[in-house]
Structure formats: C-alpha cells, structure tokens
Design a protein around this motif. Structure first.
Motif, short mmCIF file in Angstrom:
data_model
loop_
_atom_site.label_atom_id
_atom_site.label_comp_id
_atom_site.label_asym_id
_atom_site.label_seq_id
_atom_site.Cartn_x
_atom_site.Cartn_y
_atom_site.Cartn_z
N LEU A 35 0.83 -1.26 -0.06
CA LEU A 35 -0.13 0.06 -0.04
C LEU A 35 0.99 1.29 0.11
N LYS A 36 2.06 1.14 0.70
CA LYS A 36 3.11 2.36 0.73
C LYS A 36 3.54 2.71 -0.64
N LYS A 37 3.64 1.55 -1.52
CA LYS A 37 4.12 1.62 -2.91
C LYS A 37 3.12 2.08 -4.09
N PHE A 38 2.01 1.55 -3.73
CA PHE A 38 0.73 1.79 -4.48
C PHE A 38 -0.51 2.28 -3.45
N PRO A 39 -0.42 3.42 -3.13
CA PRO A 39 -1.52 3.83 -2.27
C PRO A 39 -2.94 3.80 -2.61
N ASN A 40 -3.26 3.96 -3.96
CA ASN A 40 -4.44 3.73 -4.25
C ASN A 40 -5.12 2.41 -4.24
N THR A 41 -4.30 1.28 -3.57
CA THR A 41 -4.82 0.10 -3.51
C THR A 41 -5.90 0.06 -2.48
N LEU A 42 -7.14 -0.63 -3.02
CA LEU A 42 -8.19 -0.79 -1.88
C LEU A 42 -8.01 -2.12 -0.99
N ARG A 43 -8.06 -2.00 0.04
CA ARG A 43 -8.01 -3.05 1.06
C ARG A 43 -9.41 -3.24 1.83
N LEU A 44 -9.88 -4.36 1.64
CA LEU A 44 -11.15 -4.77 2.42
C LEU A 44 -11.18 -5.85 3.15
N PRO A 45 -12.08 -6.05 4.09
CA PRO A 45 -12.11 -7.53 4.76
C PRO A 45 -13.11 -8.39 3.95
N PHE A 46 -12.88 -9.64 4.28
CA PHE A 46 -14.03 -10.53 3.38
C PHE A 46 -14.17 -11.66 4.48
N ASP A 47 -14.02 -11.61 5.88
CA ASP A 47 -14.57 -12.66 6.63
C ASP A 47 -15.90 -12.60 7.47
N PHE A 48 -16.12 -13.57 7.83
CA PHE A 48 -17.52 -13.87 8.50
C PHE A 48 -17.60 -12.78 9.69
N GLU A 49 -18.41 -11.84 9.73
CA GLU A 49 -18.59 -10.91 10.57
C GLU A 49 -18.70 -10.94 12.02
N ASN A 50 -17.84 -10.49 12.80
CA ASN A 50 -17.86 -10.67 14.07
C ASN A 50 -17.59 -12.28 14.71
N ARG A 51 -16.66 -12.75 13.83
CA ARG A 51 -16.21 -14.11 13.78
C ARG A 51 -16.04 -14.73 15.28
N ASN A 52 -15.08 -14.13 16.08
CA ASN A 52 -14.40 -14.74 16.98
C ASN A 52 -15.56 -14.58 18.21
N GLN A 53 -16.30 -13.41 18.30
CA GLN A 53 -17.23 -13.26 19.41
C GLN A 53 -18.56 -14.27 19.10
N TYR A 54 -18.62 -14.48 17.93
CA TYR A 54 -19.89 -15.34 17.45
C TYR A 54 -19.62 -16.66 17.77
N ARG A 55 -18.33 -17.09 17.61
CA ARG A 55 -17.91 -18.70 18.29
C ARG A 55 -18.08 -18.59 19.77
N LYS A 56 -17.50 -17.76 20.44
CA LYS A 56 -17.40 -17.68 21.78
C LYS A 56 -18.95 -17.55 22.07
N ASP A 57 -19.77 -16.84 21.82
CA ASP A 57 -21.08 -16.82 22.15
C ASP A 57 -21.88 -18.15 21.98
N LYS A 58 -21.61 -18.70 20.92
CA LYS A 58 -22.28 -19.84 20.68
C LYS A 58 -21.91 -21.15 21.40
N GLY A 59 -20.64 -21.01 22.03
CA GLY A 59 -19.84 -22.00 22.70
C GLY A 59 -19.08 -22.96 21.86
N MET A 60 -18.90 -22.65 20.54
CA MET A 60 -17.81 -23.30 19.98
C MET A 60 -16.45 -23.29 20.50
N VAL A 61 -16.21 -22.04 20.88
CA VAL A 61 -14.99 -21.84 21.64
C VAL A 61 -15.14 -21.72 23.23
N PRO A 62 -14.43 -22.36 23.88
CA PRO A 62 -13.28 -23.46 23.80
C PRO A 62 -13.61 -24.94 23.56
N THR A 63 -14.97 -25.25 23.47
CA THR A 63 -15.25 -26.74 23.17
C THR A 63 -14.47 -27.36 22.11
#
Length: 268
Positions: A84-112
């Motif tokens: 990005l420093k070399k090409f500052p016009n580059t667009l960066r975006l997230p693509f993961d499942f939103e609120n992934r970590n908290q979702y897993r904790k809330d559902k009990g997947m983590v730490p089971t």
C-alpha cells in the motif's frame, strides 16, 4: 459499410471485455513469519501481480485494527502495508464472517472445539478409543503432519491442487471424522463449558456447532469475495487467506462464477 463498422466495434468490445475480466488470486498463507515464508516473500508476490484490491481474512473491526496497528504482526498485514505504501490507491477490504471470534464464543464453539480435540488425543494415547475411532483420529493426525511438511516449502507448494486436496481431507477428518467420536462417546456429553450468557454447553454440542461453522464461514467468505468482484469489475483482486481455507474458497468461487471473473495462481 455501416454493418462492417458495427461488427468491428462489436468485435473490439468483445475483445476488450475478454481481455479485461476480473482476475482473482486466492493466495493461501502461513500467518506467522517463518524462514520459508515471510512478509518479503508475500510482498514480492503482490508486487508481481499488482492487484487493485487486496482482501484480508478479517472482519470489519479486524480491518480497522489492521490499519491502525503501530506494530503489526503477521505476514499478510506487513506485506500489505508495504504494498500500500508503494501503491497508495490500492483498495483493502475485509472478507471474513462478521464478528467471527465473538460469534464462536457466544455460541460455545470456543473453547469446546479445542477441548474436544485434546480429550480425543488423551483417549487415543490411553488406548481407550475403539479401532474405528482410533483410525479416524490417525487420519486427522497424518494429514496434519502432511500439511506441516508442505508448509515448510516455498509458497507454490501450499498453493496448488495437490495441497488443496490434502487440506480438504484434513478438514473433513476434523469436522466429519472427529465428529463421529464426539457424537458417540459419553465423555463428550458429560463435559461442559459455560458460555458468556451463563448457559452451559457440552463438548459434544460445541464441537458439532464448530463443524457446521466451518461450512458457514467459508461459504460466507466466498460470497463476500464474489460480491467484491461484482462491485469492482475488471480489477485484479488478491485474496489473502490461511491455506487451509483455499480449497473451500476456490470450490465456492467456481460455483458462483457466471463468467464474470477468472481465477489464477500467483505463479502463472
């Protein structure tokens, strides 16, 4: 003459769009720096592709933290920052499942999930698993070791169809094979963790939820990549993901593709 001109412009338009389709590069990564794979190697890959868009395996909050972290860790963000420093016009975006970590904790997947694997391992070492259960666990162990050997090599070695197949086998061994053990043995129904809301969940139920979440998460990530490709046509898009996800994302992107993009390898 008029028909000839129309036909000429039709051919030129067809040629332009065929030569300027969106290109998607799904690059499987090792997240932490190791001698055979570190930020400089990834930066060189990015510099060769010259993407217009870089997608990171984080959610929107994670992306904000990426962009504000004064001392970032991890191959992807360090290489991405350099690019990005070399090409500052580059667009960066997230693509993961939103609120992934908290979702897993809330559902009990983590730490089971991790606790379940540790319990399986202890039962295996104590020779308390049945022959079929021991076989399922050994498939998981052996495919994990096989992938670890691939991860010691250059990135081309963990970004190809052969490794994709091993990754798929390993993940199926974890979320399908090990589920046969957690579903059928009483040890996993009799052990519990407490979720953030105060409710208890058994190892068995938590592991089952995590197994389902593997599919949900990867399908969501693929859909998010697809959405970006439609929103920003005729661009080069690099997807930075852990290499265990690569097989699943490629499979889903091929299903979703209606001719809007082509999927390429960084070494082609």
């Amino acid at each position: 003459m008029r028909h000839s001109l129309v036909f000429f412009f039709f051919l030129m338009t067809t040629f332009y769009f065929s030569q300027n389709k969106t290109e998607i590069y799904v690059i499987g990564n090792i997240h932490d720096s190791v001698p055979n794979y570190h930020p400089t190697i990834l930066f060189d890959i990015l510099n060769k592709i010259k993407p217009d868009i870089i997608l990171h395996e984080v959610d929107s909050q994670g992306m904000k933290e990426y962009e504000t972290d004064k001392d970032p860790k991890g191959n992807e963000i360090i290489a991405s920052n350099r690019y990005l420093k070399k090409f500052p016009n580059t667009l960066r975006l997230p693509f993961d499942f939103e609120n992934r970590n908290q979702y897993r904790k809330d559902k009990g997947m983590v730490p089971t999930d991790n606790l379940s694997v540790k319990l399986i391992d202890s039962l295996y070492k104590a020779k308390k698993l049945s022959p079929s259960e021991a076989e399922e666990y050994e498939i998981f162990l052996n495919t994990t070791k096989e992938l670890m050997k691939k991860a010691e090599l250059s990135p081309e070695n963990f970004n190809n169809t052969t490794t994709d197949k091993i990754s798929e086998k390993r993940q199926n061994a974890q979320y399908s094979g090990l589920s046969k053990i957690t579903e059928n043995r009483k040890e996993f129904s009799e052990r519990f963790v407490t979720k953030p809301d105060g409710e208890k969940i058994s190892y068995k139920s938590g592991f089952k939820l995590m197994s389902g979440f593997w599919d949900l998460r990867n399908q969501t990530m693929a859909q998010n990549i697809y959405t970006v490709s439609i929103r920003y046509p005729h661009k080069k898009i690099v997807v930075l993901t852990g290499f265990l996800h690569r097989y699943y994302l490629l499979k889903e992107l091929n299903k979703l593709n209606n001719g809007n993009y082509i999927i390429k390898e960084f070494y082609e």
